[in-house]
Design a protein around this motif. Structure first.
Motif, PDB file in Angstrom:
ATOM      1  N   LEU A 271       0.833  -1.199   0.000  1.00 29.08           N
ATOM      2  CA  LEU A 271       0.000   0.000   0.000  1.00 29.08           C
ATOM      3  C   LEU A 271       0.870   1.253   0.000  1.00 29.08           C
ATOM      4  O   LEU A 271       2.004   1.236   0.478  1.00 29.08           O
ATOM      5  N   PRO A 272       0.331   2.380  -0.512  1.00 28.17           N
ATOM      6  CA  PRO A 272       1.074   3.637  -0.438  1.00 28.17           C
ATOM      7  C   PRO A 272       1.357   4.009   1.013  1.00 28.17           C
ATOM      8  O   PRO A 272       0.548   3.756   1.909  1.00 28.17           O
ATOM      9  N   GLU A 273       2.507   4.623   1.242  1.00 26.07           N
ATOM     10  CA  GLU A 273       2.887   5.024   2.596  1.00 26.07           C
ATOM     11  C   GLU A 273       2.259   6.372   2.949  1.00 26.07           C
ATOM     12  O   GLU A 273       2.205   7.276   2.107  1.00 26.07           O
ATOM     13  N   PRO A 274       1.789   6.536   4.192  1.00 23.53           N
ATOM     14  CA  PRO A 274       1.313   7.852   4.644  1.00 23.53           C
ATOM     15  C   PRO A 274       2.437   8.881   4.587  1.00 23.53           C
ATOM     16  O   PRO A 274       3.619   8.539   4.681  1.00 23.53           O
ATOM     17  N   THR A 275       2.054  10.144   4.466  1.00 23.13           N
ATOM     18  CA  THR A 275       3.027  11.235   4.465  1.00 23.13           C
ATOM     19  C   THR A 275       2.583  12.288   5.473  1.00 23.13           C
ATOM     20  O   THR A 275       1.408  12.398   5.795  1.00 23.13           O
TER      21      THR A 275
END
Length: 289
Positions: A271-275
């Motif tokens: 999954l995309p990583e939080p920023t």
């Protein structure tokens, strides 16, 4: 292998058909049968936000459901996967999931698995990420929650969407737009910039607080506190990945919002990583993350 549009199982001949709003009464009966708290209005919201399939017999009864929600062109959340108790462990859930997985190819797939469905998802290749605690109860007290939160304004919505995107790692404007439309909100603003928010809406037996996005546990407490204070004696729910014994979960427990059940967050692909500094302390719900 070609997908079978019909399935003979447990003495029933089932067909798989697109889910529509006309199915809501039968879907509500299905979720009640497995002790899920969703109201007819909760079903109407998820049907409006996602794509769904039902397993229907020859006289129109619904024995199973599965949905997916397009967060973006690259990420989808899977939820509302229910099988009638009389057909559980007989293959209906796998059959419905195969349809959903076929439709969502090319996206990273994420879901929250109940104990009953966990083995199915493992067999389909999903990997565990983190447990999610369903906490709920009648609010019996309002512990100290500090100061610094104010009610949400219409002008805050753009920044709320930005914060949610950063905390999730993916934008979900349609989902958040619908939730904002039916929610009360609190925000924390520092030096003219919103750094956290919490939304509350009617759901299930009472109200749910979520999503909750904040830079710290104290900020999450401060955001939820006004909702807790306003609803002593009422039923509130929070779905959170925060562990037992943390300041945020201690606050909820002291208020009467205690652990009830748990699910397992899982994904089929990375999954995309939080920023950014803010993170998600509370989910919209288990289907929508």
């Amino acid at each position: 292998m070609e997908f079978a549009e019909t399935l003979d199982i447990g003495g029933y001949e089932l067909s798989i058909e697109p889910m529509t709003p006309a199915d809501i009464p039968r879907l509500h009966e299905l979720s009640v049968a497995v002790s899920w708290p969703h109201r007819a209005d909760d079903w109407a919201m998820v049907i409006g936000l996602g794509q769904g399939w039902v397993a229907r017999d020859q006289i129109g009864r619904i024995f199973g459901s599965a949905m997916w929600f397009p967060f973006s062109r690259t990420v989808a959340s899977i939820g509302m996967v229910i099988t009638s108790p009389r057909l559980q462990d007989q293959g209906a859930g796998r059959w419905l999931m195969r349809r959903v997985l076929d439709e969502t190819q090319g996206r990273a797939r994420v879901l929250n698995a109940t104990k009953e469905a966990f083995r199915l998802y493992v067999s389909l290749g999903f990997k565990t990420l983190a447990p999610v605690a369903q906490r709920n109860g009648i609010v019996t007290a309002c512990p100290d929650f500090g100061t610094g939160a104010r009610p949400m304004r219409d002008a805050d919505r753009t920044r709320i969407l930005e914060l949610d995107t950063n905390a999730m790692g993916v934008a979900r404007p349609e989902v958040m737009g619908a939730i904002l439309g039916v929610s009360e909100g609190m925000v924390i603003e520092r030096e003219g910039r919103i750094t956290g928010f919490a939304l509350m809406r009617h759901f299930g037996r009472g109200r749910v607080i979520g999503p909750i996005v904040a830079e710290s546990e104290q900020d999450a407490i401060t955001l939820c506190g006004p909702f807790v204070a306003a609803h002593q004696g009422d039923f509130l729910r929070v779905d959170t990945r925060e562990p037992e014994g943390a300041p945020f979960t201690d606050f909820l427990s002291a208020a009467g919002i205690v652990p009830y059940d748990a699910v397992q967050r899982m994904s089929l692909e990375p999954l995309p990583e939080p920023t950014g500094p803010a993170r998600t302390f509370g989910l919209i719900n288990q289907a929508l993350g």
